[in-house]
Structure formats: C-alpha cells, structure tokens
Scaffold this active site. Structure first.
Site, PDB file in Angstrom:
ATOM      1  N   HIS A 112      -0.377  -8.427   0.677  1.00 29.46           N
ATOM      2  CA  HIS A 112      -1.129  -7.559  -0.256  1.00 29.46           C
ATOM      3  C   HIS A 112      -1.040  -8.285  -1.591  1.00 29.46           C
ATOM      4  CE1 HIS A 112      -2.028  -3.262  -1.880  1.00 29.46           C
ATOM      5  NE2 HIS A 112      -1.960  -4.055  -2.950  1.00 29.46           N
ATOM      6  N   HIS A 138      -0.385  -9.776  -4.944  1.00 31.86           N
ATOM      7  CA  HIS A 138       0.578  -9.384  -5.975  1.00 31.86           C
ATOM      8  C   HIS A 138       0.854 -10.566  -6.872  1.00 31.86           C
ATOM      9  CE1 HIS A 138       2.822 -10.818  -2.431  1.00 31.86           C
ATOM     10  NE2 HIS A 138       3.713 -11.306  -3.279  1.00 31.86           N
ATOM     11  N   HIS A 144      -6.035  -2.182  -1.302  1.00 36.08           N
ATOM     12  CA  HIS A 144      -5.560  -3.331  -0.537  1.00 36.08           C
ATOM     13  C   HIS A 144      -6.499  -4.530  -0.667  1.00 36.08           C
ATOM     14  CE1 HIS A 144      -3.220  -5.408   2.529  1.00 36.08           C
ATOM     15  NE2 HIS A 144      -4.378  -5.946   2.856  1.00 36.08           N
ATOM     16  N   ASP A 156      10.776  -6.198  -8.649  1.00 38.77           N
ATOM     17  CA  ASP A 156      10.969  -6.883  -7.375  1.00 38.77           C
ATOM     18  C   ASP A 156      12.355  -6.530  -6.828  1.00 38.77           C
ATOM     19  OD1 ASP A 156       9.586  -9.697  -6.011  1.00 38.77           O
ATOM     20  OD2 ASP A 156      11.624  -9.128  -5.423  1.00 38.77           O
ATOM     21  N   CYS A 183       0.845  -1.197   0.000  1.00 38.91           N
ATOM     22  CA  CYS A 183       0.000   0.000   0.000  1.00 38.91           C
ATOM     23  C   CYS A 183       0.880   1.246   0.000  1.00 38.91           C
ATOM     24  CB  CYS A 183      -0.938   0.013   1.201  1.00 38.91           C
ATOM     25  SG  CYS A 183      -2.395  -1.044   1.023  1.00 38.91           S
ATOM     26  N   HIS A 232       3.727 -12.105  -9.329  1.00 39.73           N
ATOM     27  CA  HIS A 232       5.108 -12.066  -9.809  1.00 39.73           C
ATOM     28  C   HIS A 232       5.073 -12.354 -11.306  1.00 39.73           C
ATOM     29  CE1 HIS A 232       7.050 -12.672  -5.735  1.00 39.73           C
ATOM     30  NE2 HIS A 232       5.843 -13.164  -5.473  1.00 39.73           N
ATOM     31  N   GLY A 242       3.704 -19.617   0.629  1.00 38.48           N
ATOM     32  CA  GLY A 242       4.945 -18.848   0.747  1.00 38.48           C
ATOM     33  C   GLY A 242       4.746 -17.349   0.590  1.00 38.48           C
TER      34      GLY A 242
HETATM   35  P1  5GP Z   1       5.807 -13.130  -1.778  1.00 34.79           P
HETATM   36  O1  5GP Z   1       6.873 -13.900  -1.075  1.00 34.79           O
HETATM   37  O2  5GP Z   1       4.849 -12.492  -0.792  1.00 34.79           O
HETATM   38  O3  5GP Z   1       5.103 -13.878  -2.855  1.00 34.79           O
HETATM   39  O4  5GP Z   1       6.554 -11.986  -2.561  1.00 34.79           O
HETATM   40  C1  5GP Z   1       6.934 -10.791  -1.995  1.00 34.79           C
HETATM   41  C2  5GP Z   1       7.955 -10.189  -2.936  1.00 34.79           C
HETATM   42  O5  5GP Z   1       8.075  -8.811  -2.625  1.00 34.79           O
HETATM   43  C3  5GP Z   1       9.350 -10.793  -2.813  1.00 34.79           C
HETATM   44  O6  5GP Z   1       9.746 -11.304  -4.076  1.00 34.79           O
HETATM   45  C4  5GP Z   1      10.213  -9.619  -2.361  1.00 34.79           C
HETATM   46  O7  5GP Z   1      11.477  -9.618  -2.969  1.00 34.79           O
HETATM   47  C5  5GP Z   1       9.400  -8.419  -2.763  1.00 34.79           C
HETATM   48  N1  5GP Z   1       9.540  -7.265  -1.902  1.00 34.79           N
HETATM   49  C6  5GP Z   1       9.433  -7.235  -0.535  1.00 34.79           C
HETATM   50  N2  5GP Z   1       9.570  -5.989  -0.081  1.00 34.79           N
HETATM   51  C7  5GP Z   1       9.773  -5.198  -1.167  1.00 34.79           C
HETATM   52  C8  5GP Z   1       9.978  -3.797  -1.336  1.00 34.79           C
HETATM   53  O8  5GP Z   1      10.008  -3.017  -0.388  1.00 34.79           O
HETATM   54  N3  5GP Z   1      10.151  -3.351  -2.612  1.00 34.79           N
HETATM   55  C9  5GP Z   1      10.111  -4.195  -3.694  1.00 34.79           C
HETATM   56  N4  5GP Z   1      10.301  -3.648  -4.916  1.00 34.79           N
HETATM   57  N5  5GP Z   1       9.903  -5.518  -3.570  1.00 34.79           N
HETATM   58  C10 5GP Z   1       9.743  -6.010  -2.331  1.00 34.79           C
HETATM   59 ZN    ZN Z   2      -1.835  -3.250   1.106  1.00 38.15          ZN
END
Ligand code: 5GP
Ligand code: ZN
Length: 113
Positions: free
Chosen positions: A97, A99, A46, A30, A7, A101, A92
C-alpha cells in the site's frame, strides 16, 4: 475482502499512533523506527505502489508532500529529513500500500542500502 494492513490502519481496524489525519491522508509512527522521527504517510484509499499512481489518483501524492512540509515544521526538522518510498521487490517494499517514510532527527548516508 481487503487484507491490506495499511487499509486497516486507515480505517482504524488496526490501531496506530497517528501524527496527522485528514479526509484523504493518514500519518502514523512506524512500528520499527529507523530514526528518532519515523512516520509513514499514506493515502487512505488503496494504491499499491508508485507503479499505480495515475493522473486520476496523483493529487493525493501531492497532498502527502504538503502534509510532510507541515509535519517537518511541527517536528522541528529544520536541519533536514528524508522521504523514501520503496517500490516492488528490488525497492524493498514489504507493505503493498503506497507509503512514504518520513525520517529525521539524524543524518543519513547516501545511497541507502
Ligand atoms: P516498506 O518496507 O514496505 O517500505 O515499509 C513498511 C513499513 O511499515 C516498515 O518500516 C514497517 O516497520 C512498517 N509497518 C509494518 N507493519 C506495521 C504496522 O502494523 N504498524 C505500523 N505502525 N507500522 C508497520
Ligand atoms: Zn491498502
């Protein structure tokens, strides 16, 4: 008070390297890329995870995939790419929030992990 980092990225409070933005969707690189192209596509509002997608908010999810198709062409990912969303602990998910990839520029194995 909203402590959600995505957010804060959506509002500009936390900086990010943006690759796409419109009224409802943000795409940014990322922080820890797992492929030559690794961007995150998020709804600006959100939504915690796929668990919280409803008939009322699902339009943004469809829109995210339209954006992905457009970005794939821009990034030259003509050989393919992978879109992943992690949900909950077993999935994982580390950032709560929703997202997606979007990763490309190399081949991926299956199943992941
Ligand atoms: P998840 O593990 O929740 O599927 O993915 C979270 C992703 O967010 C990870 O790949 C991590 O590298 C990325 N990430 C976490 N914090 C930040 C941030 O502050 N900025 C950016 N650009 N990516 C982030
Ligand atoms: Zn959020």
């Amino acid at each position: 008070m909203n402590d959600c980092i995505f957010c804060k990225i959506a509002s500009g409070e936390i900086p990010s390297t943006k690759v796409y933005e419109d009224d409802t969707v943000l795409g940014f690189k990322d922080l820890s890329p797992q492929a030559p192209v690794h961007v995150l596509l998020i709804p600006k509002t959100h939504i915690t995870s796929v668990d919280d997608v409803t008939p009322e908010n699902s339009a943004v999810v469809a829109h995210i995939f339209e954006v992905a198709a457009k970005l794939a062409k821009e990034f030259g990912l003509s050989n393919g790419y992978r879109i992943v969303t992690n949900c909950g602990e077993d999935g994982g998910q580390t950032v709560k929030h929703l997202h997606f990839h979007m990763m490309g520029g190399r081949a991926f194995g299956w199943p992941a992990g």
